[in-house]
Design a protein around this motif. Sequence first.
Motif, PDB file in Angstrom:
ATOM      1  N   ASP A   1      52.863 -22.505 -14.470  1.00 55.39           N
ATOM      2  CA  ASP A   1      52.781 -21.424 -15.467  1.00 55.39           C
ATOM      3  C   ASP A   1      53.899 -21.531 -16.508  1.00 55.39           C
TER       4      ASP A   1
ATOM      5  N   HIS B   1      47.638 -22.908  -9.881  1.00 55.83           N
ATOM      6  CA  HIS B   1      48.497 -23.104 -11.055  1.00 55.83           C
ATOM      7  C   HIS B   1      49.866 -22.475 -10.843  1.00 55.83           C
ATOM      8  N   THR B   2      49.861 -21.265 -10.309  1.00 56.06           N
ATOM      9  CA  THR B   2      51.114 -20.559 -10.050  1.00 56.06           C
ATOM     10  C   THR B   2      51.880 -21.227  -8.900  1.00 56.06           C
TER      11      THR B   2
ATOM     12  N   VAL C   1      43.433 -19.634 -17.512  1.00 52.22           N
ATOM     13  CA  VAL C   1      44.868 -19.462 -17.233  1.00 52.22           C
ATOM     14  C   VAL C   1      45.601 -19.387 -18.569  1.00 52.22           C
TER      15      VAL C   1
ATOM     16  N   ALA D   1      48.536 -18.797 -19.196  1.00 54.34           N
ATOM     17  CA  ALA D   1      49.874 -19.390 -19.132  1.00 54.34           C
ATOM     18  C   ALA D   1      49.839 -20.909 -18.967  1.00 54.34           C
ATOM     19  N   ALA D   2      48.682 -21.524 -19.202  1.00 55.62           N
ATOM     20  CA  ALA D   2      48.595 -22.984 -19.083  1.00 55.62           C
ATOM     21  C   ALA D   2      49.535 -23.646 -20.081  1.00 55.62           C
ATOM     22  N   ARG D   3      50.093 -24.792 -19.706  1.00 52.99           N
ATOM     23  CA  ARG D   3      51.021 -25.489 -20.593  1.00 52.99           C
ATOM     24  C   ARG D   3      50.389 -26.753 -21.155  1.00 52.99           C
TER      25      ARG D   3
ATOM     26  N   GLN E   1      43.893 -20.003 -10.792  1.00 50.91           N
ATOM     27  CA  GLN E   1      45.132 -19.289 -11.109  1.00 50.91           C
ATOM     28  C   GLN E   1      46.151 -19.408  -9.972  1.00 50.91           C
TER      29      GLN E   1
END
Length: 423
Positions: free
Chosen positions: A409, A403-404, A187, A189-191, A400
């Motif tokens: 994200d 996560h979204t 992912v 866009a992982a934070r 994914q």
Amino acid sequence: MGIVVQKYGGSSVADATGIKRVAQRIVATRKAGNDVVVVVSAMGDTTDELRDLAEQVSPLPPPREMDMLLTAGERISMALVAMAIAQLGHEARSFTGSQAGVITDSAHGKAKIIDITPGRIEKAIAEGAIAIVAGFQGVSQDTKDVTTLGRGASDTTAVALAAALGADVCEIYSDVDGVFTADPRIVPAARKLDSISAEEMLEMAASGAKILHLRCVEYARRYNMPIHVRSSFSQKEGTWVYPDSEAESTMENAIISGVAHDRSQAKITVVGVPDKVGEAARIFSTLADTGANIDMVVQNVSAAATVRTDISFTLSREDGPAAMEALAKVQDEVGFAELLYDDQIGKVSLIGAGMKSEPGITAKFFAALASAGVNIEMISTSEIRLSVIVDTADIESAVQAAHTAFDLDAEEVEAVVYGGTGR
Ligand code: ASP
Ligand code: MG
């Protein structure tokens, strides 16, 4: 001025340049007025390469010799890091796990730490030196043989030493900036999390997040040791893993902290087990004797016509063949019909302390999986975790989608993978 324990992973000390970079950081920490104890992993993929080499010589090497071989990896990096520090004009002394007082049981390849007697480390730092300790190894109390603590266990060495030395913090350096909401390799866009409770970190590690070794988090939790997970390639502040008491007072619990995945499991189904008292006990005690660690277990309602049921469970893929062999031997005794083995599975888990008091999480998770076209094979939960078993091919889309769905994200990509081969 306190004691800081720093652990550098294989990708941080992968080559001479890396070793020199790490030495600079260690010296900077020393210059800031701290006593520094460093734990190192083997360079790059050394441990895997040594295993491959052993396999070419013998398909089933004696565990004692395997441990002797693998511990050499960490000895190489500890000596090189000590040399690099000396080159910078500071005194450093390297120690094997045994010399550092890491006392274990005698289970080669997965030894447990039973005591730490770090007298030589304390003496070294009292004399102003920086102590460098080989991770992932110790010495058996009974046999006096060299042992290893299991793959990835240098983290555990570091936290155990930090606790024994009464360090202020255990810093774990790797090739990413901290603990992310999902594996940034899957992912993008992982934070990065600024902080996470040890309770949640434990669930993340148990669910396959490789950033920290499971036993290191257990240790940190038991001894109230804060861990700072950060990158050796950047100066950024990483993720603080707080002891639960501290986490409760300082953090606002996010509902979901992250999505973890695990590709290391296999599933066994025991088909047609007679539905009567004691059958499950017999099956699982047979498994326990092989040393297999069982994760999820599902038993179906037995069909009225046959009074037989199917029991499915997951376990580490490494333990799969031995478990199948042991079960096959008790087939007649237990009276089940057949055994099925599936290693094309993966586990995807949603973790968050806020889950405890938030309704609708399960529905949202399953809806996200459904819209990604992912079929759920098994389900298990804890107070702060929801896990599903899916087909290997669906792992990435499941992670994914979850996560979204839980708004994890990041708007802009912040995850950087600085090194490592992902092996
Ligand atoms: N070198 C060992 C391994 O690769 C230990 C570690 O890296 O923590 O598993
Ligand atoms: Mg390693």
